[in-house]
Design an enzyme around this catalytic site. Sequence first.
Site, PDB file in Angstrom:
ATOM      1  N   LYS A 109       0.340  -1.374   0.103  1.00 30.78           N
ATOM      2  CA  LYS A 109      -0.011  -0.117   0.100  1.00 30.78           C
ATOM      3  C   LYS A 109       0.921   1.366  -0.106  1.00 30.78           C
ATOM      4  O   LYS A 109       0.920   2.256  -0.527  1.00 30.78           O
ATOM      5  CB  LYS A 109      -0.785  -0.293   0.827  1.00 30.78           C
ATOM      6  CG  LYS A 109      -1.708  -1.034   0.782  1.00 30.78           C
ATOM      7  CD  LYS A 109      -3.033  -1.257   0.333  1.00 30.78           C
ATOM      8  CE  LYS A 109      -3.314  -2.360   0.396  1.00 30.78           C
ATOM      9  NZ  LYS A 109      -4.591  -3.065   0.672  1.00 30.78           N
TER      10      LYS A 109
HETATM   11  C1  PLP Z   1      -0.488  -7.523   2.399  1.00 27.78           C
HETATM   12  C2  PLP Z   1      -1.831  -7.862   1.631  1.00 27.78           C
HETATM   13  N1  PLP Z   1      -2.196  -8.499   0.323  1.00 27.78           N
HETATM   14  C3  PLP Z   1      -3.076  -8.419  -0.212  1.00 27.78           C
HETATM   15  C4  PLP Z   1      -4.261  -7.812  -0.130  1.00 27.78           C
HETATM   16  C5  PLP Z   1      -5.278  -7.821  -1.305  1.00 27.78           C
HETATM   17  O1  PLP Z   1      -5.405  -7.040  -2.296  1.00 27.78           O
HETATM   18  P1  PLP Z   1      -6.535  -5.700  -2.891  1.00 27.78           P
HETATM   19  O2  PLP Z   1      -7.013  -5.989  -1.945  1.00 27.78           O
HETATM   20  O3  PLP Z   1      -6.238  -4.910  -3.376  1.00 27.78           O
HETATM   21  O4  PLP Z   1      -6.785  -7.208  -3.753  1.00 27.78           O
HETATM   22  C6  PLP Z   1      -4.123  -6.755   0.759  1.00 27.78           C
HETATM   23  C7  PLP Z   1      -5.122  -5.318   0.853  1.00 27.78           C
HETATM   24  O5  PLP Z   1      -5.265  -5.173  -0.005  1.00 27.78           O
HETATM   25  C8  PLP Z   1      -2.878  -7.179   1.633  1.00 27.78           C
HETATM   26  O6  PLP Z   1      -2.916  -6.121   2.303  1.00 27.78           O
HETATM   27  N1  LIG Z   2      -6.611  -5.088   2.268  1.00 30.80           N
HETATM   28  C1  LIG Z   2      -6.696  -3.257   2.321  1.00 30.80           C
HETATM   29  C2  LIG Z   2      -8.234  -3.305   2.455  1.00 30.80           C
HETATM   30  C3  LIG Z   2      -8.631  -1.743   1.844  1.00 30.80           C
HETATM   31  O1  LIG Z   2      -8.257  -1.569   0.369  1.00 30.80           O
HETATM   32  P1  LIG Z   2      -8.182  -0.915  -0.697  1.00 30.80           P
HETATM   33  O2  LIG Z   2      -7.055  -1.313  -1.288  1.00 30.80           O
HETATM   34  O3  LIG Z   2      -9.009  -0.323  -1.551  1.00 30.80           O
HETATM   35  O4  LIG Z   2      -7.497   0.292   0.129  1.00 30.80           O
HETATM   36  C4  LIG Z   2      -6.185  -3.697   2.884  1.00 30.80           C
HETATM   37  O5  LIG Z   2      -4.833  -3.656   3.902  1.00 30.80           O
HETATM   38  O6  LIG Z   2      -7.179  -2.331   4.353  1.00 30.80           O
END
Ligand code: PLP
Ligand SMILES: N[C@@H](CCOP(=O)(O)O)C(=O)O
Length: 459
Positions: A109
């Site tokens: 993120k």
């Molecule tokens: C460590 C981790 N892996 C995978 C994901 C999944 O990613 P997305 O929600 O973009 O599919 C998340 C949350 O978004 C995450 O925090």
């Molecule tokens: N897995 C995410 C959930 C939120 O997802 P986002 O990509 O829409 O911000 C988290 O870690 O909070």
Amino acid sequence: MKYISTRGQMEPIEFQDAVMTGLAPDGGLLLPQELPDVGNKLEAWSKLSYTELAFEVIRLFATDIPDADLKQLIDDSYATFEHPEVCPSVDVGDFQILELFHGPTLAFKDVALQFLGNLFAYILEKRGGKLNILGATSGDTGSAAIHGVRGKPNINIFIMHPEGRTSPLQEKQMTSVLDANVFNLAVDGSFDDCQNIMKTTFGDVPFKTEHSLGSVNSVNWARVLAQTVYYFYAAFRTLEKTGASTVQFSVPTGNFGDILAGYLAQQMGLPVSKLILATNENDILTRFFNTGEYSKAQAVPTISPSMDIQVASNFERYLYFKVGKDAAKLVDLMNDFKDKGVLKVALNETGVVDDLFAAGRGDTASTLETIKRYKEQYGYVLDPHTAVGVYVAEKFRSPESPTICLATAHPAKFTQAIIDAIGEAVHHPTLDALEHAETRCETIANDVDLVKQYLVEHI
Ligand SMILES: Cc1ncc(COP(=O)(O)O)c(C=O)c1O
Ligand SMILES: N[C@@H](CCOP(=O)(O)O)C(=O)O
């Protein structure tokens, strides 16, 4: 470049307006009117550093930001990463592991949220005004967003997380930030409940406008955009290393933001032969790609808590492409899901929704076994989310197309799962430093009106 809503009820807007708007007023998600074809740029782009490449990709979409300003924003955003390559790939067994956890909060993120935090500050400085961010997190978006905007003038951030359903260290990373502009709310519910509160609040357009609400979730187009960059960067590294002509990516998935970024990179011309979608037991997306049915279920807690999601926000962006960019069709499908808890699309002649995608799920046992096996065979510790992606990728290996597995978080964030898998914890100094940190967080019921009231009282 202008931006439109997936639900078709909005006049096209510029990039900076799209960033500040977050969710479209008609409840849809913003997308560029057209995706550029970058096929003829790939060779030149393959020689660029991460930040140079980020500049070239993002400038195609951020056409209302002068180049010099954008370059500075990008350089500032990635200077906080501890690896010189920002997002390096390493050889582990049959796979390239794309390490996306070298930013300040040790999850992918950071790649988008360091940039978005600086972008918000830049736009507010130019335009004046204030921004009150309302976000939902299952663990990682929250701390990355908080670290992206902590202490920034004219910005407040309110982050909801499902109480007791993130890892203890993920919670500590958020709640130990004591800056006056940071508010943590532990909601008595699931991540889906938090995301529903967020989207319902944004859906009250007069309230959203009056309180200058904005989004740090992947609702925000800038999040997805910044994430497309590492697909290009990683593909270039693997193509030059292996001499292959295509790559496949394996992506551990929850809210469908990360894999959507890969989809968009492919649509723009990156030679991706397969997007391997991996879920944990919360498998609404796996079921969809294998059966054509997207049907609601209750999220269950797992050892990959950030993927404990059963309503995937960005699925709507994919569906928009799937229905041929027909907003009316998209709205009908989204209404089916809202009213009946299920929406259906037809399978193609090969019996799946989309040949570009291969989907599978990993459960607790396979996740733990994968972490243990990779530690024993390669001395490499996968975090539980990455392990789900690697486990599913093993089923879809291709002799021609090397697989890049996205490593979305550092294993030290998930102490208990790692101990359960390999018998000992792994550490990171950033997390060790939090051991005795003071924290601040309020608990709140799963109730939109209470959250709105909290916002009004604290803005
Ligand atoms: C460590 C981790 N892996 C995978 C994901 C999944 O990613 P997305 O929600 O973009 O599919 C998340 C949350 O978004 C995450 O925090
Ligand atoms: N897995 C995410 C959930 C939120 O997802 P986002 O990509 O829409 O911000 C988290 O870690 O909070």
